[in-house]
Design a protein around this motif. Structure first.
Motif, PDB file in Angstrom:
ATOM      1  N   THR A  31     -17.417  64.354  47.956  1.00  0.00           N
ATOM      2  CA  THR A  31     -18.217  63.510  47.086  1.00  0.00           C
ATOM      3  C   THR A  31     -18.963  64.369  46.077  1.00  0.00           C
ATOM      4  O   THR A  31     -19.109  65.574  46.260  1.00  0.00           O
ATOM      5  N   VAL A  32     -19.428  63.733  45.015  1.00  0.00           N
ATOM      6  CA  VAL A  32     -20.270  64.460  44.062  1.00  0.00           C
ATOM      7  C   VAL A  32     -21.622  64.722  44.710  1.00  0.00           C
ATOM      8  O   VAL A  32     -21.967  64.124  45.737  1.00  0.00           O
ATOM      9  N   ALA A  33     -22.384  65.607  44.114  1.00  0.00           N
ATOM     10  CA  ALA A  33     -23.712  65.920  44.651  1.00  0.00           C
ATOM     11  C   ALA A  33     -24.589  64.672  44.647  1.00  0.00           C
ATOM     12  O   ALA A  33     -24.635  63.930  43.669  1.00  0.00           O
ATOM     13  N   ARG A  34     -25.270  64.448  45.742  1.00  0.00           N
ATOM     14  CA  ARG A  34     -26.090  63.238  45.869  1.00  0.00           C
ATOM     15  C   ARG A  34     -27.184  63.181  44.809  1.00  0.00           C
ATOM     16  O   ARG A  34     -27.604  62.091  44.384  1.00  0.00           O
ATOM     17  N   GLU A  35     -27.657  64.350  44.358  1.00  0.00           N
ATOM     18  CA  GLU A  35     -28.712  64.376  43.339  1.00  0.00           C
ATOM     19  C   GLU A  35     -28.244  63.736  42.037  1.00  0.00           C
ATOM     20  O   GLU A  35     -29.051  63.134  41.314  1.00  0.00           O
ATOM     21  N   TYR A  36     -26.948  63.858  41.724  1.00  0.00           N
ATOM     22  CA  TYR A  36     -26.427  63.295  40.481  1.00  0.00           C
ATOM     23  C   TYR A  36     -26.389  61.776  40.486  1.00  0.00           C
ATOM     24  O   TYR A  36     -26.273  61.155  39.422  1.00  0.00           O
ATOM     25  N   ALA A  78     -29.270  59.825  50.949  1.00  0.00           N
ATOM     26  CA  ALA A  78     -28.292  59.854  52.043  1.00  0.00           C
ATOM     27  C   ALA A  78     -26.899  60.194  51.522  1.00  0.00           C
ATOM     28  O   ALA A  78     -26.384  59.526  50.625  1.00  0.00           O
ATOM     29  N   LEU A  79     -26.312  61.231  52.077  1.00  0.00           N
ATOM     30  CA  LEU A  79     -24.942  61.585  51.699  1.00  0.00           C
ATOM     31  C   LEU A  79     -23.976  60.447  51.972  1.00  0.00           C
ATOM     32  O   LEU A  79     -23.003  60.249  51.236  1.00  0.00           O
ATOM     33  N   SER A  80     -24.233  59.676  53.023  1.00  0.00           N
ATOM     34  CA  SER A  80     -23.336  58.587  53.389  1.00  0.00           C
ATOM     35  C   SER A  80     -23.308  57.470  52.357  1.00  0.00           C
ATOM     36  O   SER A  80     -22.392  56.647  52.356  1.00  0.00           O
ATOM     37  N   VAL A 114     -30.809  51.104  52.649  1.00  0.00           N
ATOM     38  CA  VAL A 114     -29.882  51.181  51.518  1.00  0.00           C
ATOM     39  C   VAL A 114     -30.589  50.836  50.210  1.00  0.00           C
ATOM     40  O   VAL A 114     -30.537  51.601  49.239  1.00  0.00           O
ATOM     41  N   LEU A 115     -31.257  49.703  50.162  1.00  0.00           N
ATOM     42  CA  LEU A 115     -31.949  49.302  48.936  1.00  0.00           C
ATOM     43  C   LEU A 115     -33.075  50.270  48.589  1.00  0.00           C
ATOM     44  O   LEU A 115     -33.386  50.481  47.411  1.00  0.00           O
ATOM     45  N   PHE A 116     -33.699  50.856  49.621  1.00  0.00           N
ATOM     46  CA  PHE A 116     -34.741  51.865  49.404  1.00  0.00           C
ATOM     47  C   PHE A 116     -34.328  53.136  50.129  1.00  0.00           C
ATOM     48  O   PHE A 116     -34.918  53.518  51.142  1.00  0.00           O
ATOM     49  N   ASP A 117     -33.325  53.777  49.565  1.00  0.00           N
ATOM     50  CA  ASP A 117     -32.804  55.030  50.104  1.00  0.00           C
ATOM     51  C   ASP A 117     -33.824  56.159  49.965  1.00  0.00           C
ATOM     52  O   ASP A 117     -33.775  57.138  50.695  1.00  0.00           O
ATOM     53  N   HIS A 118     -34.744  55.991  49.013  1.00  0.00           N
ATOM     54  CA  HIS A 118     -35.799  56.978  48.784  1.00  0.00           C
ATOM     55  C   HIS A 118     -36.980  56.258  48.139  1.00  0.00           C
ATOM     56  O   HIS A 118     -36.863  55.089  47.750  1.00  0.00           O
TER      57      HIS A 118
END
Length: 318
Positions: free
Chosen positions: A18-23, A28-30, A222-226
Motif C-alpha cells: 500500500t502507499v504510505a498511510r501519511e499520504y 491505521a494501515l488496515s 473508521v470514521l474517526f481514524d484519528h
C-alpha cells in the motif's frame, strides 16, 4: 564449437504493497486502500487500489461492494495526488467543497478475491498561491477488469497550518476539541437505517419523520481514524445514505447510493447539534428499476453546512 547460454533466471514476481498511510491521512494501515500510482500526463495520473471482500464499516451486502468504499477511495486518491503529484506539504489541511459520483452497480458485485481497481485521474482548475496549489478539481474514472465501475469528481482546497489556524480561529487545539466532543445521542433503530451495529448509526430520532440529529461518535474506529476538529466528510456521506434508507427502507435488499452530488459549504462542528433534513424528489413516473432520488440538507446554527442530491437503488432490483 560449444554454445554457451546465460543461466536462466526466474522472473521475480511483482510485489504489491500500500502507499504510505501519511499520504492518505490515515492512522491505521488496515484502512489504506491505495496500492500505487504513476503519472500518465501533465495533469493525469493512474492510481491503483484494492477493496477487501469485506470491510468492517463499508460492509459488502447482498453480494455487492458498498459504493461509499468508492468515495473513500476517491478521498484517498485525491489526498495522495495532492501530496505526491503537486507537492502539497503533509502538514496542510485538505477540505472538500464538492464531491460527485455515479456507479455502475453491476460492476460492484463481490467475487472470490479482493477487487482490484484502477483510477484514471485528470486534474484541472488548479489555482496556485505562491507556487502552491490552493484549490483544484480531480475527475476520476474507476475501472475494474476493463469495465467502467464509476465516474467521480472532487473539488477541494489546501490550507497551510497558519491559514487553517486563522480559518478555525477560536476552535483551539485539535486534540482538545476532539476530546471535548459531546457524547452522541441515542440512535434511531437499526432497521430504520439498515445498520446492524449501534456504533455505525449516524442518525438520532426527532419528532419529525424526515428530520434527524446527526449522531457523531468520535470513538468510531473508521470514521474517526484519528483526531479531528470537525465532522469529516465521509460521515456526512453516510448520513445522506442513512437518511435515504430512513425515508423508504429497502424491500428485502439494501439501499445502495448509486449517485451523489454533495456540496460542502461550512465545517460541521462538534459542539452544536447538526440537523439532517431529507425529502424525496417527486418524478413524473415512478422508476421501474428500484431507483429513487432524494434531497438532503445538513443544518447547523441555522445555516446549511452540506446539501446533496442522491440517487438510491434497492439491490433487490439488481
Amino acid at each position: 564449437m560449444p554454445i554457451t547460454t546465460e543461466p536462466h533466471v526466474a522472473a521475480k514476481p511483482a510485489l504489491t504493497t500500500t502507499v504510505a498511510r501519511e499520504y492518505v491521512h490515515r492512522a491505521a494501515l488496515s484502512e489504506v486502500l491505495l496500492t500505487g500510482w504513476n503519472k500518465t500526463g501533465r495533469d493525469a495520473f493512474k492510481v491503483t487500489a484494492q477493496w477487501p471482500r469485506s470491510h468492517s464499516f463499508y460492509v459488502s451486502e447482498h453480494g455487492m461492494h458498498d459504493p461509499l468504499l468508492l468515495c473513500e477511495t476517491v478521498r484517498q486518491a485525491s489526498t495522495l495526488l495532492a501530496h505526491v503529484g503537486y507537492h502539497v506539504p503533509l502538514g496542510n489541511q485538505l477540505s472538500w467543497s464538492r464531491v460527485q459520483f455515479a456507479v455502475n452497480p453491476y460492476a460492484l458485485r463481490t467475487e472470490g478475491t479482493p477487487a482490484d481497481i484502477q483510477l484514471h485521474v485528470t486534474c484541472s482548475d488548479i489555482r496556485h498561491h505562491r507556487g502552491m496549489p490552493v484549490t483544484m478539481s480531480m475527475h476520476m474514472e474507476a475501472v475494474r477488469r476493463d469495465c467502467l465501475l464509476a465516474v467521480a469528481s472532487v473539488r477541494f482546497g489546501s490550507h497551510s497550518p497558519a491559514v487553517y489556524q486563522r480559518l478555525r480561529a477560536g476552535k483551539g487545539d485539535v486534540n482538545e476539541v476532539f476530546a471535548q466532543a459531546p457524547q452522541p445521542p441515542e440512535p434511531v433503530s437499526r432497521s430504520t437505517v439498515g445498520r446492524l451495529r449501534k456504533q455505525d448509526i449516524v442518525l438520532a430520532p426527532t419528532p419529525d419523520r424526515l428530520r434527524w440529529q446527526l449522531r457523531v461518535d468520535t470513538s468510531h474506529p473508521v470514521l474517526f481514524d484519528h483526531a479531528l476538529d470537525h465532522v469529516p466528510g465521509m460521515l456526512m456521506l453516510e448520513a445522506i445514505r442513512q437518511a435515504g434508507h430512513a425515508i423508504e427502507p429497502a424491500r428485502g435488499g439494501a439501499v445502495m447510493p448509486t449517485s451523489m452530488d454533495v456540496s460542502f459549504n461550512r465545517y460541521v462542528e462538534f459542539d452544536e447539534p447538526c440537523w439532517i433534513e431529507a425529502e424525496p424528489v417527486e418524478t413524473a413516473a415512478p422508476s421501474s428499476d428500484g431507483r429513487r432520488t432524494i434531497r438532503v440538507a445538513a443544518l447547523q446554527s441555522g445555516l446549511c453546512a452540506v446539501n446533496a442530491t442522491a440517487e438510491l437503488t434497492d439491490t433487490v432490483s439488481l
